[in-house]
Design a protein around this motif. Structure first.
Motif, PDB file in Angstrom:
ATOM      1  N   ASN A  52      35.453  31.325  42.136  1.00  0.00           N
ATOM      2  CA  ASN A  52      34.906  32.082  41.014  1.00  0.00           C
ATOM      3  C   ASN A  52      33.386  32.006  40.985  1.00  0.00           C
ATOM      4  O   ASN A  52      32.700  33.032  40.870  1.00  0.00           O
ATOM      5  N   LEU A  53      32.840  30.801  41.098  1.00  0.00           N
ATOM      6  CA  LEU A  53      31.384  30.650  41.022  1.00  0.00           C
ATOM      7  C   LEU A  53      30.684  31.243  42.235  1.00  0.00           C
ATOM      8  O   LEU A  53      29.618  31.871  42.103  1.00  0.00           O
ATOM      9  N   ASN A  54      31.263  31.068  43.403  1.00  0.00           N
ATOM     10  CA  ASN A  54      30.651  31.648  44.602  1.00  0.00           C
ATOM     11  C   ASN A  54      30.669  33.173  44.564  1.00  0.00           C
ATOM     12  O   ASN A  54      29.752  33.816  45.069  1.00  0.00           O
ATOM     13  N   HIS A  55      31.692  33.728  43.960  1.00  0.00           N
ATOM     14  CA  HIS A  55      31.791  35.183  43.863  1.00  0.00           C
ATOM     15  C   HIS A  55      30.841  35.731  42.796  1.00  0.00           C
ATOM     16  O   HIS A  55      29.996  36.589  43.085  1.00  0.00           O
ATOM     17  N   PHE A  56      30.988  35.233  41.576  1.00  0.00           N
ATOM     18  CA  PHE A  56      30.265  35.828  40.453  1.00  0.00           C
ATOM     19  C   PHE A  56      28.818  35.377  40.320  1.00  0.00           C
ATOM     20  O   PHE A  56      28.027  36.047  39.664  1.00  0.00           O
ATOM     21  N   ILE A  57      28.458  34.247  40.925  1.00  0.00           N
ATOM     22  CA  ILE A  57      27.059  33.821  40.916  1.00  0.00           C
ATOM     23  C   ILE A  57      26.462  33.979  42.312  1.00  0.00           C
ATOM     24  O   ILE A  57      25.433  34.613  42.485  1.00  0.00           O
ATOM     25  N   GLY A  58      27.123  33.418  43.315  1.00  0.00           N
ATOM     26  CA  GLY A  58      26.589  33.475  44.675  1.00  0.00           C
ATOM     27  C   GLY A  58      26.437  34.885  45.191  1.00  0.00           C
ATOM     28  O   GLY A  58      25.338  35.308  45.591  1.00  0.00           O
ATOM     29  N   LEU A 125      26.714  34.579  32.473  1.00  0.00           N
ATOM     30  CA  LEU A 125      26.589  33.186  32.905  1.00  0.00           C
ATOM     31  C   LEU A 125      27.198  32.242  31.877  1.00  0.00           C
ATOM     32  O   LEU A 125      27.853  31.260  32.240  1.00  0.00           O
ATOM     33  N   ILE A 126      27.022  32.548  30.595  1.00  0.00           N
ATOM     34  CA  ILE A 126      27.664  31.743  29.552  1.00  0.00           C
ATOM     35  C   ILE A 126      29.186  31.878  29.661  1.00  0.00           C
ATOM     36  O   ILE A 126      29.913  30.883  29.549  1.00  0.00           O
ATOM     37  N   HIS A 127      29.661  33.078  29.896  1.00  0.00           N
ATOM     38  CA  HIS A 127      31.091  33.310  30.104  1.00  0.00           C
ATOM     39  C   HIS A 127      31.608  32.485  31.292  1.00  0.00           C
ATOM     40  O   HIS A 127      32.651  31.832  31.203  1.00  0.00           O
ATOM     41  N   LEU A 128      30.884  32.497  32.395  1.00  0.00           N
ATOM     42  CA  LEU A 128      31.293  31.746  33.585  1.00  0.00           C
ATOM     43  C   LEU A 128      31.273  30.243  33.327  1.00  0.00           C
ATOM     44  O   LEU A 128      32.133  29.513  33.827  1.00  0.00           O
ATOM     45  N   TYR A 129      30.302  29.786  32.538  1.00  0.00           N
ATOM     46  CA  TYR A 129      30.282  28.367  32.206  1.00  0.00           C
ATOM     47  C   TYR A 129      31.509  27.991  31.370  1.00  0.00           C
ATOM     48  O   TYR A 129      32.128  26.946  31.578  1.00  0.00           O
TER      49      TYR A 129
END
Length: 151
Positions: A52-58, A125-129
């Motif tokens: 999830n983090l690699n996709h939506f942030i990376g 980013l808040i949603h992802l956190y």
């Protein structure tokens, strides 16, 4: 860099370190176990967080070209704890690099990926956190329950 970016980065890194700690502290034979009423193992949840983090942030914000296979996050098992920990550490490094490259004014831009919500980068980013924190809680709960059953 800005206060908002620094604070978000600090929270993501803190919780990824907690995930690493959970993976370190769970007995290796329990990483892929579940209990009745719990569908996902600690290993599956770790893979999902990393994906999830690699996709939506990376990919979205850092142009890492990470290619996500979400289905595999939930079906691939048997990976060693060491490999999962390495993946979490690499994700932490990616977070630092991406956040260090963000500018305050970019936080107000529309999130660049096609998602079903109209979110700014900051809001997403808040949603992802929140997503990370939610699954980290599941990991912690499952690790504690599995450890208790072994006592």
């Amino acid at each position: 860099m800005t206060k908002n970016i620094d604070e978000l980065k600090e929270l993501f890194i803190r919780d990824l370190e907690r995930l690493e700690s959970e993976l370190t502290n769970i007995p290796k034979e329990d990483i892929w176990k579940t209990i009745p009423g719990v569908v996902n193992s600690v290993g599956v949840l770790a893979q999902h967080i990393v994906g999830n983090l690699n996709h939506f942030i990376g990919t979205a914000l850092g142009n890492t070209e990470y290619i996500r296979n979400r289905d595999k996050e939930f079906t691939k098992t048997g990976i060693s704890a060491d490999k999962l920990i390495d993946d979490v550490n690499e994700t932490s490094k990616m977070i630092v690099k991406v956040f260090d490259g963000l500018k305050e004014k970019e936080l107000n831009d529309s999130y660049p990926m096609d998602i079903p919500m109209d979110y700014t980068i900051h809001k997403f980013l808040i949603h992802l956190y929140g997503h990370l924190s939610y699954h980290l809680g599941q990991v912690n709960y499952l690790r504690r329950i599995l450890s208790e059953k072994e006592s």
